[in-house]
Design a protein around this motif. Structure first.
Motif, PDB file in Angstrom:
ATOM      1  N   GLN A  20       0.857  -1.187   0.000  1.00  0.00           N
ATOM      2  CA  GLN A  20       0.000   0.000   0.000  1.00  0.00           C
ATOM      3  C   GLN A  20       0.886   1.227   0.000  1.00  0.00           C
ATOM      4  O   GLN A  20       1.880   1.296   0.713  1.00  0.00           O
ATOM      5  CB  GLN A  20      -0.908  -0.003   1.229  1.00  0.00           C
ATOM      6  N   ASP A  22       0.699   5.729  -0.502  1.00  0.00           N
ATOM      7  CA  ASP A  22      -0.030   6.976  -0.738  1.00  0.00           C
ATOM      8  C   ASP A  22       0.737   7.759  -1.785  1.00  0.00           C
ATOM      9  O   ASP A  22       1.823   8.276  -1.519  1.00  0.00           O
ATOM     10  CB  ASP A  22      -0.139   7.789   0.566  1.00  0.00           C
ATOM     11  N   ASN A  50      -4.753   2.497  -4.352  1.00  0.00           N
ATOM     12  CA  ASN A  50      -3.456   2.805  -3.733  1.00  0.00           C
ATOM     13  C   ASN A  50      -2.674   1.545  -3.364  1.00  0.00           C
ATOM     14  O   ASN A  50      -1.788   1.571  -2.524  1.00  0.00           O
ATOM     15  CB  ASN A  50      -3.657   3.681  -2.486  1.00  0.00           C
TER      16      ASN A  50
END
Length: 580
Positions: A20, A22, A50
């Protein structure tokens, strides 16, 4: 400098890891999973919001949720430059001898070495001068590498007309020293080094045009060249069951085929076969130069015991190196052994991605992936006005020798020649075990099409009679049909089969093939007046033995001519023009 993008591991499923992050994620981007002191290389194969789903090129044992993932903002790439020839790499272009020296016999994961030695000096000779206009792929100079001129080219990634701002004088340079500077149309300056980096999944397109393969590639394997030829820049596949002789056929082809460079991609094969290749090739002599065959060979090694994702990287690394040498006006032969292992790796990763499966659980995109690989073969016209080529030959290992399975069928749709190996021929010790009754080629070759059709018709007729004899027995067959059967068996034995252990018979030149075909063709056209089946069998057995001896004689040597005279004498004592 761009800020390093960091993600976290949220899921581990064997060689597929989900991270994951951002921020932006790039498809096919290389990432490194940080596990203690180890950095494990991975490639993003799917992006979901994401989350990045990655195939890892190393063992994932011990990875856990929460570990750091560093995204490199680069695609999976290889180093291209002098020093590639004679090397043995893994699928990620780590030089295996250097890796073994550093890690020992049991290679450590997360260890990546420079593919080319940075400190090595190369004798550079410039070919352009300041103010010259060039394009991507234009030759700027060259360095000697083994027996070739290794051309240093304008970076493939640049666009439009480029001006040579500076060019190094003749002298010795290493890979990190700039040998030229180019200015693009926007005024940007670009340094040129002896090496350049290129992403493996993008074909190199720095040429004028792609041409149709028309020139025959002589492999010196009679069955291939005469009946099922390959063209330079063409594609072919060799499917067959285990133990049918695929590896031996590839090794002899790589040694004797009339090409400049041989790239071998041992893609997911059993370790025993790969070790045999690694042991054999450094000791082989090139028949043309009498120097080690490794001087014009690159081996990409990836065994079945390595992580499955590495199979894909080995295939693409090999074809990218092949395209690089093609850009120098060289003819390159890429042998991939075997694409079935690559397809199985795709199936495994597809299952972990939970994609809808196609036939036999292979991914639905299997055909397009195989097609895109073989499409990278071809003949191209280069900026310098010369041509270069990449010929791709892939072996397929269908389970149980079943040619109807998806990988073989997907391959047959895109290749120009099919050389099907049969268990029956290999068990009968017929080498090469290519079955002439099921194989085909779309290429013309150097043999007259009428001669090819006649030879093929003889083999088909002989097989029909053989099948009939299995039912009704030899005694139920007419003498005429029995002679037709013996003719087909004779042609198969003395022409299609070659002795891989005989220094002369293992490779037959184009001239000798044409001479033999004409000579044997006259014998096959002749009608023989033989008393009975026993006499016919005795006659053809004697002729077979004489021809096999003749095949071991050096072409046009005194022994060759004496043996030919002996065969003609044998025929003159036995044959007549018309049967009574």
């Amino acid at each position: 400098m761009e800020k390093l993008r960091i993600g976290k591991v949220i899921k581990v499923n064997a060689n597929m890891v989900t991270a994951q992050i951002d921020g932006q994620i790039i498809q096919n981007e290389v990432a490194y999973i940080v596990h203690g002191v180890e950095r494990l290389k991975a490639e993003v194969i799917r992006v979901r919001q994401n989350q990045a789903e990655m195939q890892v090129y190393e063992s994932t044992q011990g990875l856990k949720e929460g570990e750091v993932v560093e995204f490199s903002n680069e695609l999976l790439s290889v180093e291209l430059g002098p020093g590639l020839l004679g090397q043995i790499f893994d699928g990620l272009q780590n030089p295996l001898p250097a890796l073994a020296k550093e890690c020992g016999f049991f290679l450590k994961r997360g260890v990546y070495l420079e593919a080319l030695p940075d400190e090595a000096l190369w004798d550079f000779t410039p070919l352009v001068k300041e103010g010259d206009k060039v394009l991507a792929g234009s030759w700027l100079g060259f360095v000697p590498e083994k027996i070739f001129k290794h051309y240093i080219m304008a970076p493939f990634m640049l666009n439009g007309s480029l001006e040579v701002v500076s060019i190094a004088s003749a002298g010795k340079y290493n890979l990190k020293q700039a040998v030229a500077q180019l200015r693009d149309g926007n005024g940007g300056l670009h340094n040129v080094f002896l090496q350049q980096i290129w992403p493996v999944k993008i074909p190199i397109g720095a040429y004028v045009e792609k041409l149709r393969p028309t020139e025959p590639l002589v492999t010196k394997m009679r069955l291939i060249d005469s009946l099922f030829p390959i063209n330079r820049g063409g594609t072919y596949c060799i499917p067959g069951p285990f133990g049918a002789g695929k590896t031996v056929l590839q090794q002899l082809t790589s040694r004797h085929a009339e090409v400049d460079i041989v790239i071998i991609a041992a893609c997911g094969e059993r370790a025993g076969e790969v070790v045999e290749t690694l042991k054999t090739f450094p000791e082989l002599l090139d028949p043309r130069t009498q120097k080690p065959l490794m001087d014009r060979t690159v081996i990409i090694c990836n065994t079945s015991s390595m992580p499955v994702a590495a199979r894909e990287s080995s295939v693409y690394t090999a074809v990218t190196i092949a395209e690089y040498y093609r850009q120098m006006g060289l003819n390159v032969l890429l042998l991939a052994d075997s694409t079935s292992r690559w397809a199985q790796a795709m199936r495994e990763m597809s299952g972990r991605l939970e994609e809808i499966p196609g036939e036999e659980a292979f991914p639905a995109y299997l055909e397009s992936r195989i097609a895109s690989f073989y499409e990278r073969a071809g003949v191209v016209k280069l900026r310098a006005g010369v041509t270069g080529s990449v010929t791709i030959g892939g072996t397929v290992s269908p389970a149980g020798g079943n040619f109807e399975e998806p990988v073989t069928q997907a391959t047959l749709k895109v290749v120009g020649a099919f050389h099907g190996l049969s268990r029956e021929r290999s068990d009968a010790r017929k080498y090469p075990a290519i079955d002439p009754l099921i194989s085909w080629s779309k290429y013309a070759g150097f043999v007259n099409p009428e001669v090819k059709e006649k030879c093929h018709a003889i083999l088909v007729r002989s097989n029909e009679i053989a099948q009939m004899m299995k039912v009704i027995g030899e005694e139920g067959t007419s003498l005429k049909d029995y002679i037709e059967y013996l003719k087909g068996e004779f042609f198969d034995f003395v022409y299609l089969q070659q002795n891989a252990f005989d220094i002369v018979d293992e490779a037959t030149s184009k001239e000798r093939q044409l001479y033999l075909l004409e000579f044997i063709g006259l014998m096959l056209d002749t009608k023989y007046n033989l008393a009975d089946k026993a006499a016919a069998l005795h006659f053809f057995q004697g002729l077979r033995q004489l021809m096999r001896t003749w095949n071991s004689m050096e072409y046009n040597s005194p022994e060759f001519k004496n043996s030919e005279a002996e065969i003609k004498m044998f025929l003159s004592a036995k044959e007549i023009k018309e049967s009574k």
